[in-house]
Design a protein around this motif. Sequence first.
Motif, mmCIF file in Angstrom:
data_model
loop_
_atom_site.group_PDB
_atom_site.id
_atom_site.type_symbol
_atom_site.label_atom_id
_atom_site.label_comp_id
_atom_site.label_asym_id
_atom_site.label_seq_id
_atom_site.Cartn_x
_atom_site.Cartn_y
_atom_site.Cartn_z
ATOM 1 N N GLY A 119 -28.497 2.042 -10.561
ATOM 2 C CA GLY A 119 -28.696 3.679 -10.860
ATOM 3 C C GLY A 119 -28.519 4.653 -9.769
ATOM 4 O O GLY A 119 -27.924 5.901 -10.116
ATOM 5 N N GLY A 120 -28.842 4.272 -8.727
ATOM 6 C CA GLY A 120 -28.381 5.146 -7.446
ATOM 7 C C GLY A 120 -26.803 5.232 -7.335
ATOM 8 O O GLY A 120 -26.521 6.229 -7.049
ATOM 9 N N VAL A 121 -26.069 4.263 -7.632
ATOM 10 C CA VAL A 121 -24.617 4.396 -7.223
ATOM 11 C C VAL A 121 -24.059 5.311 -8.481
ATOM 12 O O VAL A 121 -23.198 6.346 -8.165
ATOM 13 C CB VAL A 121 -24.080 3.182 -7.495
ATOM 14 C CG1 VAL A 121 -22.560 3.245 -7.598
ATOM 15 C CG2 VAL A 121 -24.109 2.267 -6.431
ATOM 16 N N LEU A 122 -24.499 5.062 -9.752
ATOM 17 C CA LEU A 122 -24.284 6.032 -10.710
ATOM 18 C C LEU A 122 -24.391 7.421 -10.556
ATOM 19 O O LEU A 122 -23.896 8.098 -10.842
ATOM 20 C CB LEU A 122 -24.778 5.553 -12.070
ATOM 21 C CG LEU A 122 -24.106 4.149 -12.679
ATOM 22 C CD1 LEU A 122 -24.999 3.623 -13.963
ATOM 23 C CD2 LEU A 122 -22.711 4.134 -12.918
ATOM 24 N N CYS A 123 -25.867 7.710 -10.082
ATOM 25 C CA CYS A 123 -26.274 9.152 -9.879
ATOM 26 C C CYS A 123 -25.462 9.704 -8.611
ATOM 27 O O CYS A 123 -25.122 10.716 -8.910
ATOM 28 C CB CYS A 123 -27.740 8.834 -9.596
ATOM 29 S SG CYS A 123 -28.584 10.551 -9.660
ATOM 30 N N GLY A 124 -25.103 9.142 -7.795
ATOM 31 C CA GLY A 124 -24.428 9.626 -6.655
ATOM 32 C C GLY A 124 -22.953 9.738 -7.017
ATOM 33 O O GLY A 124 -22.190 10.993 -6.720
ATOM 34 N N ALA A 125 -22.373 8.930 -7.959
ATOM 35 C CA ALA A 125 -21.179 9.176 -8.514
ATOM 36 C C ALA A 125 -20.910 10.378 -9.396
ATOM 37 O O ALA A 125 -19.992 10.906 -9.287
ATOM 38 C CB ALA A 125 -20.480 7.781 -8.999
ATOM 39 N N THR A 126 -21.840 10.390 -10.181
ATOM 40 C CA THR A 126 -21.740 11.636 -11.220
ATOM 41 C C THR A 126 -22.320 12.992 -10.752
ATOM 42 O O THR A 126 -22.007 13.974 -11.406
ATOM 43 C CB THR A 126 -22.614 11.106 -12.516
ATOM 44 O OG1 THR A 126 -23.897 10.717 -12.053
ATOM 45 C CG2 THR A 126 -21.904 9.941 -13.235
ATOM 46 N N LEU A 127 -22.789 13.007 -9.512
ATOM 47 C CA LEU A 127 -23.330 14.255 -9.004
ATOM 48 C C LEU A 127 -22.237 15.054 -8.899
ATOM 49 O O LEU A 127 -22.672 16.397 -9.212
ATOM 50 C CB LEU A 127 -24.017 14.132 -7.674
ATOM 51 C CG LEU A 127 -24.614 15.431 -6.888
ATOM 52 C CD1 LEU A 127 -25.545 15.884 -7.552
ATOM 53 C CD2 LEU A 127 -24.950 15.053 -5.323
ATOM 54 N N VAL A 128 -21.181 14.899 -8.454
ATOM 55 C CA VAL A 128 -20.069 15.973 -8.396
ATOM 56 C C VAL A 128 -19.577 16.532 -9.599
ATOM 57 O O VAL A 128 -18.853 17.775 -9.667
ATOM 58 C CB VAL A 128 -18.739 15.223 -7.791
ATOM 59 C CG1 VAL A 128 -18.060 14.398 -8.379
ATOM 60 C CG2 VAL A 128 -18.071 16.501 -7.111
ATOM 61 N N MET A 160 -22.581 14.680 -0.740
ATOM 62 C CA MET A 160 -23.891 14.321 -0.950
ATOM 63 C C MET A 160 -24.028 12.832 -1.852
ATOM 64 O O MET A 160 -24.566 11.980 -1.459
ATOM 65 C CB MET A 160 -24.878 15.219 -1.496
ATOM 66 C CG MET A 160 -24.909 16.473 -0.481
ATOM 67 S SD MET A 160 -26.015 17.518 -1.001
ATOM 68 C CE MET A 160 -27.445 17.052 -0.835
ATOM 69 N N GLY A 161 -23.074 12.937 -2.980
ATOM 70 C CA GLY A 161 -23.075 11.860 -3.835
ATOM 71 C C GLY A 161 -22.525 10.513 -3.092
ATOM 72 O O GLY A 161 -22.773 9.446 -3.417
ATOM 73 N N ALA A 162 -21.308 10.798 -2.312
ATOM 74 C CA ALA A 162 -20.899 9.554 -1.674
ATOM 75 C C ALA A 162 -22.234 9.052 -0.546
ATOM 76 O O ALA A 162 -22.087 7.909 -0.623
ATOM 77 C CB ALA A 162 -19.496 10.101 -0.831
ATOM 78 N N ALA A 163 -22.716 9.906 -0.057
ATOM 79 C CA ALA A 163 -23.790 9.360 1.059
ATOM 80 C C ALA A 163 -24.781 8.701 0.195
ATOM 81 O O ALA A 163 -25.389 7.665 0.460
ATOM 82 C CB ALA A 163 -24.195 10.297 1.541
ATOM 83 N N GLY A 164 -25.099 9.252 -1.006
ATOM 84 C CA GLY A 164 -25.920 8.359 -1.983
ATOM 85 C C GLY A 164 -25.500 7.109 -2.519
ATOM 86 O O GLY A 164 -26.445 6.210 -2.535
ATOM 87 N N ILE A 165 -24.383 6.997 -2.666
ATOM 88 C CA ILE A 165 -23.866 5.612 -3.074
ATOM 89 C C ILE A 165 -23.933 4.612 -1.905
ATOM 90 O O ILE A 165 -24.207 3.395 -2.105
ATOM 91 C CB ILE A 165 -22.322 5.798 -3.629
ATOM 92 C CG1 ILE A 165 -22.040 6.588 -4.752
ATOM 93 C CG2 ILE A 165 -21.807 4.436 -3.741
ATOM 94 C CD1 ILE A 165 -20.717 7.064 -5.444
ATOM 95 N N ALA A 166 -23.443 5.157 -0.846
ATOM 96 C CA ALA A 166 -23.645 4.125 0.266
ATOM 97 C C ALA A 166 -25.147 3.812 0.869
ATOM 98 O O ALA A 166 -25.427 2.635 1.126
ATOM 99 C CB ALA A 166 -22.991 4.813 1.550
ATOM 100 N N ILE A 167 -25.984 4.520 0.506
ATOM 101 C CA ILE A 167 -27.534 4.362 0.899
ATOM 102 C C ILE A 167 -28.124 3.450 -0.178
ATOM 103 O O ILE A 167 -28.626 2.526 -0.029
ATOM 104 C CB ILE A 167 -28.189 5.544 0.889
ATOM 105 C CG1 ILE A 167 -27.939 6.579 1.949
ATOM 106 C CG2 ILE A 167 -29.809 5.452 1.015
ATOM 107 C CD1 ILE A 167 -28.597 7.858 2.095
ATOM 108 N N SER A 168 -27.633 3.749 -1.446
ATOM 109 C CA SER A 168 -28.071 3.030 -2.900
ATOM 110 C C SER A 168 -27.760 1.379 -2.232
ATOM 111 O O SER A 168 -28.425 0.424 -2.613
ATOM 112 C CB SER A 168 -27.553 3.343 -3.914
ATOM 113 O OG SER A 168 -27.937 4.495 -4.259
ATOM 114 N N LEU A 169 -26.440 1.269 -1.847
ATOM 115 C CA LEU A 169 -25.961 -0.325 -1.899
ATOM 116 C C LEU A 169 -26.638 -0.685 -0.651
ATOM 117 O O LEU A 169 -26.802 -2.126 -0.515
ATOM 118 C CB LEU A 169 -24.209 -0.166 -1.522
ATOM 119 C CG LEU A 169 -23.502 0.027 -3.093
ATOM 120 C CD1 LEU A 169 -21.973 0.591 -2.469
ATOM 121 C CD2 LEU A 169 -23.720 -0.658 -3.950
#
Length: 413
Positions: free
Chosen positions: A78-87, A167-176
Motif C-alpha cells: 500500500g505504501g509503495v502504491l500510494c507513493g507511486a500514484t501521488l504524482v 515525495m512519492g519516491a521517498a515514500g516508496i523507499a521508506i515503505s520498502l
Amino acid sequence: MERSLRAARGATYVYFVLCGTLMGAWVVHIPAIEDRVGISHATLGGLLVLLGLGAFIGMQAAGPLTDRLGARVVVPAGGVLCGATLVLPGLARDPWTLAGALLVFGFCNGCLDVSMNAHAVHVEKAYGRPVMSGFHATFSVGGVLAALLAAGAAGAGLDPAAGMAAMGAAGIAISLATARALLPATPAESPDPAPAPGAESPAPAGETGTAPAASRTAATTGRVWLLAVLALMVMLCEGAANDWSALHLKDVLGAPAGTAAFAYGTFAAAMTLGRLLADRFVARFGSQAILRHGAATAAVGITLVALGPWMWAAFTGWALFGLGLSGCVPQLFSAAGHADPAAAGANVSRVAGLGYVGMLAGPAVIGWLTHLVALNHAFVLLTLLCVTTAVGARVLRTDPAPAPEDEMAAVAP
C-alpha cells in the motif's frame, strides 16, 4: 519488551507518518493544481468525491487481503502504491485526467490506511495495553511534515509535479525499507478473543457457557457495524471542523483571515495533543469512558462555538471540540480490530470505510444546512451527533466467555 515487537511498533509509527505525509502532499498542492487544470471550486468539490470513492473501495479491498496475506505484505504494498500514484494529480492537465488520478490515488491511500490500522491492532494486542491513539497522532504529524516540505519546495521554485514525485519516491523507499520490521502473519486466532486493551469486560452473571459459533459471528458483525455508525458520526464532525472552522470565525464573527485560520489550527493542535495523551487515559479509565466523555466534551465545545458570540468562546469551543474527538476514532478502530483478530483487517475496513464517508459528508451536510440556518446554528447538528456518540459508547463493552483454567495459566505472567 521483545526487540522485534518494539521494532514493529516503530515501523507502525513510520507508516502512519508516511500516510499522513503523502495525503498531506496532495492537500497542500490543491490550489496550484486547481489553477493549472483550470477548474472552479465547485468542480473540484465534485472531483474530491472520487478521491473518497477510491479510498472507500481501497479500504474494502485491503481489509480482507491483510487478513489473508498478512500486514507485512499488504502494508508496504500500500505504501509503495500510494507513493507511486501521488504524482498523478500533479501531472493532470484537464478535469478528466485529474478525476482518474484522484480515483487511483484515493484507492491506494485507502489500502495503506486500512492495512496499517489492522497492523496497529495486532501491535496493540501484543503489547497488552493501549497504543492506538499514539499511532493516529503521528498521522497528524505527517500532515504538518507535508506542509513544511511543500513550502520548501515552493520556495525553491520546484514544480508541484516534481515535488510530489520526489515525495512519492521517498515514500516508496521508506515503505520498502521499513517492511521487515512489521509483524509476520499469524495463524487464525480463537473466535473468543480477549477484550481490547483498556476495554471493560464484565462477564454476565451466572453465564458460564459459550454461545453457538453462528450466534457469536452474527453478534460480532452487528457490533462492528454499530462501531462503524459511531465512526461515521465522529468523523463527520471532524470533517465539518476541517472545512468550516476558519469560515466560522471569518463569516460569523468577522475575524480577519489571518486570525480565522487559527480556528482550524486550534482544533488540529488540540486533537493531536489529545491523541498523544489518550493511550494513558484509556489504560486507566477504559476505552468506553474515553469515547463517552470525549464525545461529551466535544458536544460542549461545538455548542460553545454554535452559541457563543465572542472570539474567545469560539477558540475555546474549537479546542474542546478537537480535544474531545481526539480519542474517539482510535478507540472505535481498536475495538473493531479486537472484535475478531482473525478478521481484524475486514472489520477495520468496515469501520474506516463508513467513517471516511462521514468525513467526506461532513462539509457537504453543513453546507446544505447553511441554506436553511446560519452557519453557527448549523453546528447544532454536530452537538446532536456527539451526544448520540456518547450515549452509544456502551457498544465498547465486551462480554467474553471465561477462559479455561489451562488457558489462564498459559497467559499468566
